[in-house]
Design an enzyme around this catalytic site. Sequence first.
Site, mmCIF file in Angstrom:
data_model
loop_
_atom_site.group_PDB
_atom_site.id
_atom_site.type_symbol
_atom_site.label_atom_id
_atom_site.label_comp_id
_atom_site.label_asym_id
_atom_site.label_seq_id
_atom_site.Cartn_x
_atom_site.Cartn_y
_atom_site.Cartn_z
ATOM 1 N N GLU A 128 0.816 -1.212 0.000
ATOM 2 C CA GLU A 128 0.000 0.000 0.000
ATOM 3 C C GLU A 128 0.852 1.266 0.000
ATOM 4 O O GLU A 128 1.967 1.273 0.504
ATOM 5 C CB GLU A 128 -0.849 0.072 1.265
ATOM 6 C CG GLU A 128 -1.165 -1.250 1.857
ATOM 7 C CD GLU A 128 -2.055 -1.162 3.084
ATOM 8 O OE1 GLU A 128 -2.454 -2.227 3.540
ATOM 9 O OE2 GLU A 128 -2.343 -0.053 3.582
ATOM 10 N N CYS B 79 3.184 8.277 1.639
ATOM 11 C CA CYS B 79 3.655 7.284 2.596
ATOM 12 C C CYS B 79 3.818 5.977 1.829
ATOM 13 O O CYS B 79 2.850 5.479 1.245
ATOM 14 C CB CYS B 79 2.600 7.162 3.689
ATOM 15 S SG CYS B 79 2.934 5.883 4.878
ATOM 16 N N CYS C 187 5.993 -7.617 7.180
ATOM 17 C CA CYS C 187 7.103 -7.197 8.028
ATOM 18 C C CYS C 187 7.366 -8.305 9.039
ATOM 19 O O CYS C 187 6.432 -8.910 9.566
ATOM 20 C CB CYS C 187 6.772 -5.898 8.756
ATOM 21 S SG CYS C 187 8.116 -5.323 9.829
ATOM 22 N N CYS D 137 5.529 -5.968 15.692
ATOM 23 C CA CYS D 137 5.070 -5.023 16.723
ATOM 24 C C CYS D 137 3.585 -5.297 16.972
ATOM 25 O O CYS D 137 2.811 -5.451 16.019
ATOM 26 C CB CYS D 137 5.280 -3.585 16.268
ATOM 27 S SG CYS D 137 6.990 -3.226 15.842
ATOM 28 N N CYS E 195 0.554 -3.361 15.236
ATOM 29 C CA CYS E 195 0.661 -3.052 13.805
ATOM 30 C C CYS E 195 0.019 -4.132 12.943
ATOM 31 O O CYS E 195 0.301 -5.323 13.104
ATOM 32 C CB CYS E 195 2.137 -2.904 13.443
ATOM 33 S SG CYS E 195 2.439 -2.659 11.685
ATOM 34 N N CYS F 50 -0.906 1.761 8.287
ATOM 35 C CA CYS F 50 -0.186 0.853 7.399
ATOM 36 C C CYS F 50 -0.681 -0.571 7.505
ATOM 37 O O CYS F 50 -0.871 -1.089 8.579
ATOM 38 C CB CYS F 50 1.281 0.828 7.759
ATOM 39 S SG CYS F 50 1.737 2.222 8.710
HETATM 40 N N1 SAH Z 1 8.709 -0.300 10.159
HETATM 41 C C1 SAH Z 1 8.932 1.101 10.258
HETATM 42 C C2 SAH Z 1 8.171 1.901 9.229
HETATM 43 C C3 SAH Z 1 6.756 1.469 8.933
HETATM 44 S S1 SAH Z 1 5.611 1.642 10.265
HETATM 45 C C4 SAH Z 1 8.590 1.598 11.665
HETATM 46 O O1 SAH Z 1 7.985 0.864 12.421
HETATM 47 O O2 SAH Z 1 8.985 2.712 11.959
HETATM 48 C C5 SAH Z 1 5.368 3.391 10.233
HETATM 49 C C6 SAH Z 1 4.688 3.955 11.439
HETATM 50 O O3 SAH Z 1 3.339 3.505 11.561
HETATM 51 C C7 SAH Z 1 5.397 3.556 12.719
HETATM 52 O O4 SAH Z 1 5.743 4.658 13.498
HETATM 53 C C8 SAH Z 1 4.358 2.693 13.357
HETATM 54 O O5 SAH Z 1 4.483 2.738 14.718
HETATM 55 C C9 SAH Z 1 3.052 3.280 12.893
HETATM 56 N N2 SAH Z 1 1.939 2.362 13.154
HETATM 57 C C10 SAH Z 1 1.933 1.029 13.028
HETATM 58 N N3 SAH Z 1 0.759 0.503 13.430
HETATM 59 C C11 SAH Z 1 0.002 1.542 13.862
HETATM 60 C C12 SAH Z 1 -1.299 1.645 14.431
HETATM 61 N N4 SAH Z 1 -2.062 0.563 14.645
HETATM 62 N N5 SAH Z 1 -1.767 2.874 14.767
HETATM 63 C C13 SAH Z 1 -0.994 3.970 14.536
HETATM 64 N N6 SAH Z 1 0.241 3.939 14.011
HETATM 65 C C14 SAH Z 1 0.746 2.732 13.685
HETATM 66 FE FE1 SF4 Z 2 7.085 -3.699 11.090
HETATM 67 FE FE2 SF4 Z 2 4.772 -2.556 11.765
HETATM 68 FE FE3 SF4 Z 2 6.718 -2.794 13.576
HETATM 69 FE FE4 SF4 Z 2 6.993 -1.021 11.548
HETATM 70 S S1 SF4 Z 2 5.450 -0.948 13.178
HETATM 71 S S2 SF4 Z 2 8.506 -2.514 12.309
HETATM 72 S S3 SF4 Z 2 5.932 -2.173 9.918
HETATM 73 S S4 SF4 Z 2 5.622 -4.505 12.594
#
Ligand code: SAH
Ligand code: SF4
Length: 351
Positions: A98, A111, A118, A122, A125, A336
């Site tokens: 996306e 973005c 990934c 986390c 996410c 994302c």
């Molecule tokens: N992997 C990298 C970049 C992609 S994620 C990283 O984690 O930085 C980009 C951003 O989206 C990150 O700051 C992440 O914390 C945020 N993000 C992921 N899941 C989210 C959610 N459920 N609500 C809000 N932000 C989220």
């Molecule tokens: Fe991967 Fe999502 Fe964690 Fe970014 S926030 S490192 S995309 S699992």
Amino acid sequence: MSHSATTLLDLTPAAASLRLAEWATAEGLPKYRAAQLVRRLWVAPVASWQEATELPKALRERLDRDFPLPRLTLDTLQDSADGTRKYLWTLKDGEKVESVLIPSASRRTLCISSQAGCALGCVFCATGLMGFRRNLQPSEIACQARELVLRDPEDKPTNIVFMGMGEPLLNWPAVDTALTIFNSPAGLGVGARHITVSTVGILPGMKALAARPEQFRLAISLHSPLPAERLALMPIEKKYPLKDVIEAAKAFQQRITFEYVLIAGRNDRDKDALALASLARRLGAHVNLLPLHPGGSDELVPTAPARIREFRDFLTIRNIEAVVRRSRGLDIDAACGQLRVQMERKRRAQA
Ligand code: SAH
Ligand code: SF4
């Protein structure tokens, strides 16, 4: 694997230019042709060489034969009431990634994704829940912007953030090339300070990014200043502990951003804010506070809006620059990974 074949769009504009110059010489064409052709990759892109009508027809045919230009196929386009637009792309091998275009008064921020899925898991996410599928090639990263320009030159992004699917610093060789394509005047010409790489803190990748002469911006996904609590949200804390990430961040001259998704009871208490303020002060970082979008673990609860403002004020009165990022495009699942996950659910339900 067909999707790993290198094309002109996988090369930096300088390397593509060399490749075209060699080709032009071998084909007995005048030297100036190479410069004319390389413009058609990024500066004034064409979907296929057939569209480059300034060139003789026979030359266009030879180019399409020798240098086919890969495309991303648009699977789904969602428009949000607030102007945010979300694109779900299908890649050559069927993987989906996306991008989100977020317009504001003076900017169009794109973005983008750097991986399909990934590996880092986390807990908040949606992409993390999906697991790792594969790295994107340079062209698959950079074409997320190119496709927009092909559709409408007015949509050309002014800012690029690696905050879509995937961890960009775990796909460094491709991200390295894509950064050059985005930044180069012979590429998309986006200023380095308008390009942000977001990472959880992959140390080798941070080193490689810091070594680049351009001043690309760095965003660190912090989410908790307390190692044990961060580990519970982000398994990567075990491999690359926060204290090392903070040390590595000192190699960056430009101002750093902390990304901080607020989760009720997990990272939004006064003691979290206090430790966060102290880290931000040490690095001179500013803080982006993000409301938690749905899509990750069901057990997580978003911090209430009033508490988000209190948390921000707590930082502000301690002289830390903190902003609450508006939840753009909530009505189109613009966090994302959400669109892909949601489309897959829908398709499974229909099957
Ligand atoms: N992997 C990298 C970049 C992609 S994620 C990283 O984690 O930085 C980009 C951003 O989206 C990150 O700051 C992440 O914390 C945020 N993000 C992921 N899941 C989210 C959610 N459920 N609500 C809000 N932000 C989220
Ligand atoms: Fe991967 Fe999502 Fe964690 Fe970014 S926030 S490192 S995309 S699992």
